[in-house]
Design a protein around this motif. Structure first.
Motif, PDB file in Angstrom:
ATOM      1  N   LYS A 392       0.884  -1.159   0.000  1.00 51.67           N
ATOM      2  CA  LYS A 392       0.000   0.000   0.000  1.00 51.67           C
ATOM      3  C   LYS A 392       0.916   1.200   0.000  1.00 51.67           C
ATOM      4  O   LYS A 392       1.887   1.226   0.757  1.00 51.67           O
ATOM      5  CB  LYS A 392      -0.776   0.026   1.318  1.00 51.67           C
ATOM      6  CG  LYS A 392      -2.168  -0.539   1.244  1.00 51.67           C
ATOM      7  CD  LYS A 392      -2.844  -0.347   2.590  1.00 51.67           C
ATOM      8  CE  LYS A 392      -4.280  -0.796   2.550  1.00 51.67           C
ATOM      9  NZ  LYS A 392      -5.131  -0.055   1.620  1.00 51.67           N
ATOM     10  N   CYS A 393       0.658   2.220  -0.811  1.00 47.96           N
ATOM     11  CA  CYS A 393       1.588   3.343  -0.723  1.00 47.96           C
ATOM     12  C   CYS A 393       0.949   4.672  -0.414  1.00 47.96           C
ATOM     13  O   CYS A 393       1.587   5.712  -0.606  1.00 47.96           O
ATOM     14  CB  CYS A 393       2.553   3.389  -1.893  1.00 47.96           C
ATOM     15  SG  CYS A 393       1.891   3.015  -3.466  1.00 47.96           S
ATOM     16  N   ILE A 394      -0.249   4.645   0.144  1.00 45.55           N
ATOM     17  CA  ILE A 394      -0.826   5.925   0.543  1.00 45.55           C
ATOM     18  C   ILE A 394      -0.003   6.475   1.718  1.00 45.55           C
ATOM     19  O   ILE A 394       0.348   5.729   2.637  1.00 45.55           O
ATOM     20  CB  ILE A 394      -2.334   5.783   0.892  1.00 45.55           C
ATOM     21  CG1 ILE A 394      -3.015   7.142   0.823  1.00 45.55           C
ATOM     22  CG2 ILE A 394      -2.595   5.117   2.226  1.00 45.55           C
ATOM     23  CD1 ILE A 394      -3.219   7.673  -0.567  1.00 45.55           C
ATOM     24  N   ASP A 395       0.366   7.739   1.635  1.00 47.48           N
ATOM     25  CA  ASP A 395       1.183   8.399   2.668  1.00 47.48           C
ATOM     26  C   ASP A 395       2.534   7.727   2.905  1.00 47.48           C
ATOM     27  O   ASP A 395       3.109   7.859   3.995  1.00 47.48           O
ATOM     28  CB  ASP A 395       0.412   8.482   4.005  1.00 47.48           C
ATOM     29  CG  ASP A 395      -0.831   9.353   3.889  1.00 47.48           C
ATOM     30  OD1 ASP A 395      -0.794  10.331   3.119  1.00 47.48           O
ATOM     31  OD2 ASP A 395      -1.841   9.046   4.550  1.00 47.48           O
ATOM     32  N   LEU A 396       3.014   7.022   1.906  1.00 51.69           N
ATOM     33  CA  LEU A 396       4.323   6.381   2.047  1.00 51.69           C
ATOM     34  C   LEU A 396       5.380   7.439   2.348  1.00 51.69           C
ATOM     35  O   LEU A 396       5.393   8.493   1.722  1.00 51.69           O
ATOM     36  CB  LEU A 396       4.673   5.655   0.743  1.00 51.69           C
ATOM     37  CG  LEU A 396       5.972   4.854   0.744  1.00 51.69           C
ATOM     38  CD1 LEU A 396       5.836   3.624   1.621  1.00 51.69           C
ATOM     39  CD2 LEU A 396       6.337   4.426  -0.666  1.00 51.69           C
ATOM     40  N   SER A 397       6.253   7.155   3.316  1.00 52.78           N
ATOM     41  CA  SER A 397       7.315   8.122   3.603  1.00 52.78           C
ATOM     42  C   SER A 397       8.668   7.434   3.603  1.00 52.78           C
ATOM     43  O   SER A 397       8.806   6.289   4.009  1.00 52.78           O
ATOM     44  CB  SER A 397       7.061   8.825   4.941  1.00 52.78           C
ATOM     45  OG  SER A 397       7.602   8.085   6.007  1.00 52.78           O
ATOM     46  N   ALA A 445       2.012  -0.389  -4.901  1.00 54.19           N
ATOM     47  CA  ALA A 445       3.231  -0.622  -5.665  1.00 54.19           C
ATOM     48  C   ALA A 445       3.519  -2.112  -5.659  1.00 54.19           C
ATOM     49  O   ALA A 445       3.489  -2.748  -4.608  1.00 54.19           O
ATOM     50  CB  ALA A 445       4.398   0.135  -5.050  1.00 54.19           C
ATOM     51  N   ALA A 446       3.757  -2.668  -6.841  1.00 53.05           N
ATOM     52  CA  ALA A 446       4.103  -4.089  -6.948  1.00 53.05           C
ATOM     53  C   ALA A 446       5.533  -4.191  -7.443  1.00 53.05           C
ATOM     54  O   ALA A 446       5.854  -3.658  -8.499  1.00 53.05           O
ATOM     55  CB  ALA A 446       3.159  -4.797  -7.910  1.00 53.05           C
TER      56      ALA A 446
END
Ligand SMILES: Nc1ncnc2c1ncn2[C@@H]1O[C@H](COP(=O)(O)OP(=O)(O)O)[C@@H](O)[C@H]1O
Ligand SMILES: C=C(OP(=O)(O)O)C(=O)O
Ligand SMILES: [Ca+2]
Ligand SMILES: [Mn+2]
Length: 660
Positions: A392-397, A445-446
């Protein structure tokens, strides 16, 4: 005189540069470089692409290891793909050729061609006469080109990832999943209330299959991936994915295990085939259909059909369902869990529903990643089912999840091969804005597992030492961590609790409790107690400890409290891995009867008991009782099922739930 290579003076005497020609007859002979070998532009372009070397010596090896000729092998491969695509309108299957219909070149397939295949030059609409071009196991670079050229919404981001859109569906559609009921599956599978298996008959499956195959055959080209599932060599499954989009082919390239060229040569007939015709809807007037989306599983035919959804996760989770059937038949437990291993070989499993932290917490810079989502536990230990991760890449930091952040770019020694689903980026710099939810909250992201620096390749490990159950409790009443007895582990495993927050929609303030048996009810095929019994037996035999970790709210429910800080959760997980948490002092909570530690290094002690963090103690107690009530109600359906050889464990499990 200063002149460049073309003889153009850089110190012109007149305003315009004068072209200096040589004296010999007025003809230019001043090209300094060697001339290219090509006589024509076409020839020049053909020089750009070097043919891949065939992996088998063409003259073959004599004796017991004698191989078939390259021509014969390719003929057999096309025949196998042709058989996969057979439908009634093409009794014998479509005429299948390899290569891109757009180019005269056949080089898109990376196996050398020793004979020329004639493709028709006029397009024929009648599907029994036309050709279907097969783009077979293309490389990521080739798939990027296909996506960029032909699929709207495909872009390369600033870090080299391929950004795509999955269309109207940006998440799975569990209510549109159907499983064929026949004499065998009727008895073997879990049906009815709570079960993810919604029945369909064999005939209806064939109706949808024909629809999908005819759709695929109507296209100029299809993508075919032949790959593997499961890193345990004795229990490896061969899968074929037929799809219409380069994005789907790249996604599965990243998510399944990639065969070596040698393994691909000897691939033979797949054990399971997916027909992904996701751009084309199912017919809702078809029996058993309730929408335009249908994901159909036929275990007897070893096939899956996808209509009306392009969300790529449907393929990987569809195959996971298949593994949840095939593996228990071999006494192997399939697990919806992440898995990693410490330097000393201590393995941990991370069970949890979507968004609870399997991928985030199993991707740990100090440990080897075995896998982020789907595993098997056999008598030999654990093995990853997949060859990639789907984060999952929502709000990825970059700070909090450095390894995932870094995986979203060119990989060492590998061409960019990554799919970024539904993310939003700057139209000029192509920098991704991970905070943007315009398309969906479920941005993904895969990437191949090798993109994680500490990946454990091959992705297998010894028997787990710790079994961590992740729950994202949006009510904020479960402790950040508690140590579980075996009976409690089973109780919480069968319950499979997490809470969904209503998202960003206004008006909805209440978190919603979800109970999903085995932390993955959407993917299990047998009754939950079958998996639970296997887990109990394995944990007992190998002395694994169970833990419940709340990655959700603290200090109040969603809306008033806050999500537990990821660095704190990581410290908690560190203490589990190191074994230090086993030696902590514990006390029991009321209602849920959970053992919680008084101290953990790096975590403020006051947050370890949720009651301390709530300003309104009355509200805390009410919320706690409310959640306990939901647990009790959910467990009612399981009270009549026995787990283990005698009734002892079953009684203990029933007593391991909340008491109030
Ligand atoms: N305390 C926490 N523990 C784990 N994840 C957290 C925490 N706080 C926020 N998160 C976020 O929650 C999400 C967890 O998602 P992910 O790891 O992909 O779950 P899963 O793999 O189980 O579907 C990530 O976006 C992560 O950054
Ligand atoms: C891809 C999925 O997995 P997860 O959210 O568990 O990573 C999904 O559930 O659709
Ligand atoms: Ca995940
Ligand atoms: Mn998952």
């Amino acid at each position: 005189m200063a002149a460049n290579g073309n003889g153009v003076s850089t110190t012109p005497k007149s305003p315009l540069a004068r072209i200096q020609t040589q004296k010999n007859g007025g003809i230019c002979h001043d090209d300094s470089g060697k001339p290219v070998k090509a006589q024509t532009i076409d020839e020049l372009h053909s020089l750009q692409r070097k043919r891949s070397a065939p992996t088998t010596p063409l003259d073959g090896v004599q004796g017991a290891f004698a191989t078939i000729s390259e021509d014969e092998r390719q003929r057999q491969q096309l025949q196998s793909i042709s058989a996969s695509l057979a439908s009634l309108t093409r009794g014998t299957g479509p005429k299948v050729v390899r290569g891109d219909p757009a180019g005269k070149v056949q080089s898109v397939s990376h196996v050398a061609h020793h004979h020329h295949i004639e493709a028709p030059t006029i397009s024929v609409s009648d599907s029994s006469l036309k050709f279907t071009h097969v783009l077979y196991n293309l490389s990521p670079a080739e798939l990027y080109e296909q996506a960029i050229k032909y699929e709207k919404g495909s872009f390369i981001t600033s870090t080299g990832a391929l950004a795509t859109l999955s269309g109207a569906k940006t998440g799975r559609s569990p209510r549109d999943k159907r499983v064929v009921i026949d004499d065998t599956t009727q008895d073997e599978l879990w049906w009815g209330k709570g079960s993810p298996n919604i029945e369909m008959d064999e005939h209806t499956f064939m109706v949808n299959r024909e629809r999908a195959v005819d759709y695929l055959n109507s296209l100029d080209k299809v993508f075919v991936n032949d790959q593997f599932l499961n890193w345990d060599p004795q229990n490896r499954i061969k899968v074929r994915i037929v799809s219409a989009r380069a994005y789907h082919s790249l996604f599965m390239h990243n998510m399944c295990i990639r065969p070596t060229p040698e393994e691909l040569e000897n691939f033979g007939t797949p054990d399971f085939t997916i027909y992904n015709a996701g751009q084309f809807p199912c017919n809702r007037y078809t029996h058993y259909m309730t929408s335009s989306t249908s994901i159909d599983l036929n275990l007897a035919r070893r096939e899956m059909v996808i209509l009306g959804t392009q969300y790529a996760g449907e393929m990987k989770k569809g195959l996971f369902s298949v593994m949840h059937y095939l593996m228990p038949m071999r006494q192997i437990l399939s697990l919806h869990s992440g898995c990693n291993m410490g330097k000393d070989g201590d393995v941990a499993l991370f069970f949890g529903l979507s968004g609870t932290g399997k991928t985030t917490l199993s991707t740990d810079h100090n440990r080897y990643l075995i896998g982020d989502d789907e595993h098997c536990w056999s008598d030999n230990g654990v093995s990853n089912i997949e060859g990639g991760c789907y984060a999952k890449c929502i709000d990825l930091s970059r700070d909090k999840e450095p390894d995932i952040w870094n995986a979203i770019k060119f990989g060492t020694g590998e061409i960019l091969s990554l799919v970024l689903e539904n993310v939003v980026f700057d139209e000029h710099s192509r920098e991704v804005d991970y905070g943007d939810k315009s398309v969906t909250e479920n941005t993904r992201a895969a990437y191949p597992i090798e993109f994680i620096p500490n990946a454990k390749i091959p992705c297998v490990g010894p028997h787990p030492k710790n079994v961590i159950l992740l729950a994202c409790d949006a009510f904020g009443v479960l402790p950040p961590v508690s140590k579980l007895s075996l009976a409690q582990t089973m109780y919480h495993f069968i319950s499979g609790y997490t809470a969904l927050v209503a998202g960003t929609e206004d008006g909805i303030k209440e978190p919603t409790a979800t109970f999903s048996a085995c932390f993955g009810a959407a993917f299990i095929m047998l009754h939950p107690t079958k998996y639970a019994a296997m887990l109990a037996e394995k944990m007992q035999k190998h002395g694994a400890t169970g833990w419940l970790v709340n990655t959700g709210w603290s200090g109040g429910s969603y809306g008033s409290g806050n999500r537990i800080k990821l660095p704190y959760t990581r410290k908690i997980i560190d203490a589990i891995h190191s074994g230090s948490l086993l030696n902590a002092t514990y006390h029991k909570t009321e209602v849920f009867g959970l053992d919680i530690p008084t101290e953990i290094e790096g975590v403020p002690s006051e947050i370890l008991h949720p009651e301390n963090t709530w300003a309104d103690k009355k509200a805390y107690k009410e919320t706690l009782l409310k959640l306990a009530g939901l647990f009790k109600k959910n467990f009612e359906t399981f009270t009549n099922h026995k787990i283990g050889k005698d009734n002892k464990l079953t009684e203990e499990i029933l007593a391991a739930g909340p008491n109030f």
